[in-house]
Design a protein around this motif. Structure first.
Motif, PDB file in Angstrom:
ATOM      1  N   LEU A 150       0.902  -1.110   0.189  1.00 57.92           N
ATOM      2  CA  LEU A 150       0.002  -0.048  -0.192  1.00 57.92           C
ATOM      3  C   LEU A 150       0.835   1.156  -0.001  1.00 57.92           C
ATOM      4  O   LEU A 150       0.587   2.261  -0.919  1.00 57.92           O
ATOM      5  CB  LEU A 150      -1.006  -0.012   1.138  1.00 57.92           C
ATOM      6  CG  LEU A 150      -2.031  -1.174   1.150  1.00 57.92           C
ATOM      7  CD1 LEU A 150      -2.949  -1.060   2.404  1.00 57.92           C
ATOM      8  CD2 LEU A 150      -3.141  -0.563   0.033  1.00 57.92           C
ATOM      9  N   ARG A 151       1.986   1.413   0.788  1.00 57.99           N
ATOM     10  CA  ARG A 151       2.725   2.496   0.928  1.00 57.99           C
ATOM     11  C   ARG A 151       3.603   2.397  -0.604  1.00 57.99           C
ATOM     12  O   ARG A 151       3.604   3.755  -0.785  1.00 57.99           O
ATOM     13  CB  ARG A 151       4.038   2.288   1.906  1.00 57.99           C
ATOM     14  CG  ARG A 151       3.538   2.403   3.480  1.00 57.99           C
ATOM     15  CD  ARG A 151       4.443   2.751   4.244  1.00 57.99           C
ATOM     16  NE  ARG A 151       5.305   1.433   4.272  1.00 57.99           N
ATOM     17  CZ  ARG A 151       5.128   0.334   5.280  1.00 57.99           C
ATOM     18  NH1 ARG A 151       3.800   0.388   5.990  1.00 57.99           N
ATOM     19  NH2 ARG A 151       5.661  -0.585   5.272  1.00 57.99           N
ATOM     20  N   SER A 152       3.999   1.678  -1.219  1.00 54.04           N
ATOM     21  CA  SER A 152       4.398   1.673  -2.607  1.00 54.04           C
ATOM     22  C   SER A 152       3.547   2.278  -3.538  1.00 54.04           C
ATOM     23  O   SER A 152       3.625   3.173  -4.460  1.00 54.04           O
ATOM     24  CB  SER A 152       5.175   0.317  -2.996  1.00 54.04           C
ATOM     25  OG  SER A 152       5.470   0.410  -4.158  1.00 54.04           O
ATOM     26  N   LEU A 153       2.345   1.602  -3.447  1.00 51.45           N
ATOM     27  CA  LEU A 153       1.142   2.234  -4.243  1.00 51.45           C
ATOM     28  C   LEU A 153       0.777   3.698  -4.080  1.00 51.45           C
ATOM     29  O   LEU A 153       0.598   4.481  -5.170  1.00 51.45           O
ATOM     30  CB  LEU A 153      -0.066   1.311  -4.433  1.00 51.45           C
ATOM     31  CG  LEU A 153       0.102  -0.153  -4.612  1.00 51.45           C
ATOM     32  CD1 LEU A 153      -1.007  -0.959  -4.356  1.00 51.45           C
ATOM     33  CD2 LEU A 153       0.494  -0.239  -6.169  1.00 51.45           C
ATOM     34  N   LEU A 154       0.897   4.178  -2.778  1.00 48.44           N
ATOM     35  CA  LEU A 154       0.523   5.618  -2.605  1.00 48.44           C
ATOM     36  C   LEU A 154       1.572   6.158  -3.003  1.00 48.44           C
ATOM     37  O   LEU A 154       1.334   7.288  -3.718  1.00 48.44           O
ATOM     38  CB  LEU A 154       0.701   5.559  -1.051  1.00 48.44           C
ATOM     39  CG  LEU A 154      -0.890   5.356  -0.325  1.00 48.44           C
ATOM     40  CD1 LEU A 154      -0.349   5.088   1.316  1.00 48.44           C
ATOM     41  CD2 LEU A 154      -1.736   6.357  -0.527  1.00 48.44           C
ATOM     42  N   ALA A 155       2.924   5.820  -3.097  1.00 50.28           N
ATOM     43  CA  ALA A 155       4.173   6.571  -3.461  1.00 50.28           C
ATOM     44  C   ALA A 155       4.024   6.891  -4.919  1.00 50.28           C
ATOM     45  O   ALA A 155       4.555   7.800  -5.407  1.00 50.28           O
ATOM     46  CB  ALA A 155       5.570   6.088  -2.961  1.00 50.28           C
TER      47      ALA A 155
END
Length: 188
Positions: free
Chosen positions: A42-47
């Motif tokens: 999720l953090r990667s997709l947000l970034a």
């Protein structure tokens, strides 16, 4: 994991717990999703700007804890569509076939057929290799190991039969969707 998350968020915005629950229900037999793998994704997709966080309204907070809701962005929808059109070898492998299959309703018929045929071909190669190895080593294996090998062969053969049925269904549906060409001549 990226395809599974984007595909799930395509249907509706979800907070992390709901998303994990949905992924495990959808793909649990293929793989389990832990928070330890979900939140880094999720953090990667947000970034990357593929998803966005939505803070709940203050009156929607229950139990003193707010839950961040994740939703797909326009870029995320584009990335999902790109991923759904990929029908190469990575889509046929054990790790990703189940995820691709789970989102077939969003995939074009031609791509579905290529993935199914690729998966079948990969499994047929595996069957040939296992049968050959088993024929060479049969007399050196104990009865339990032979039974385990037989069970593995039967499982793969069953999946190949299932894939054959799916491919036949896809081909029938595809031929029914194509309008029949008029073969009569207008030059009479």
């Amino acid at each position: 994991m990226e395809l599974a998350v984007l595909g799930s968020l395509h249907e509706t915005p979800l907070h992390g717990y709901e998303l994990r629950k949905r992924l495990n229900a959808l793909l649990g037999m293929f793989r389990a999703f832990s928070y330890g793998s979900l939140y880094p994704c999720l953090r990667s997709l947000l970034a990357q700007g593929l998803i966005a966080e939505e803070q709940p309204a203050p009156n929607a907070i229950v139990g003193g804890r707010s839950k961040i809701v994740y939703k797909l962005t326009a870029e995320g929808k584009e990335r999902l569509q790109d991923m759904l059109t990929q029908a190469g070898p990575s889509a046929w492998e054990d790790e990703s076939f189940g995820v691709h299959f789970a989102f077939f309703r969003h995939t074009e018929a031609e791509v579905r057929l290529r993935i199914l045929e690729g998966r079948r071909s990969r499994l047929e190669e595996r069957l040939d290799a296992v049968r050959t190895a088993l024929a060479r080593t049969r007399e050196r294996l104990d009865s339990y190991t032979l039974e385990l090998q037989r069970h593995g062969l039967e499982s793969v053969e069953r999946e190949v039969r299932w894939l054959n049925e799916l491919i036949a269904t896809e081909r029938r549906a595809s031929s029914e969707e194509r309008p029949e060409r008029d073969t009569t001549s207008t030059d009479e």
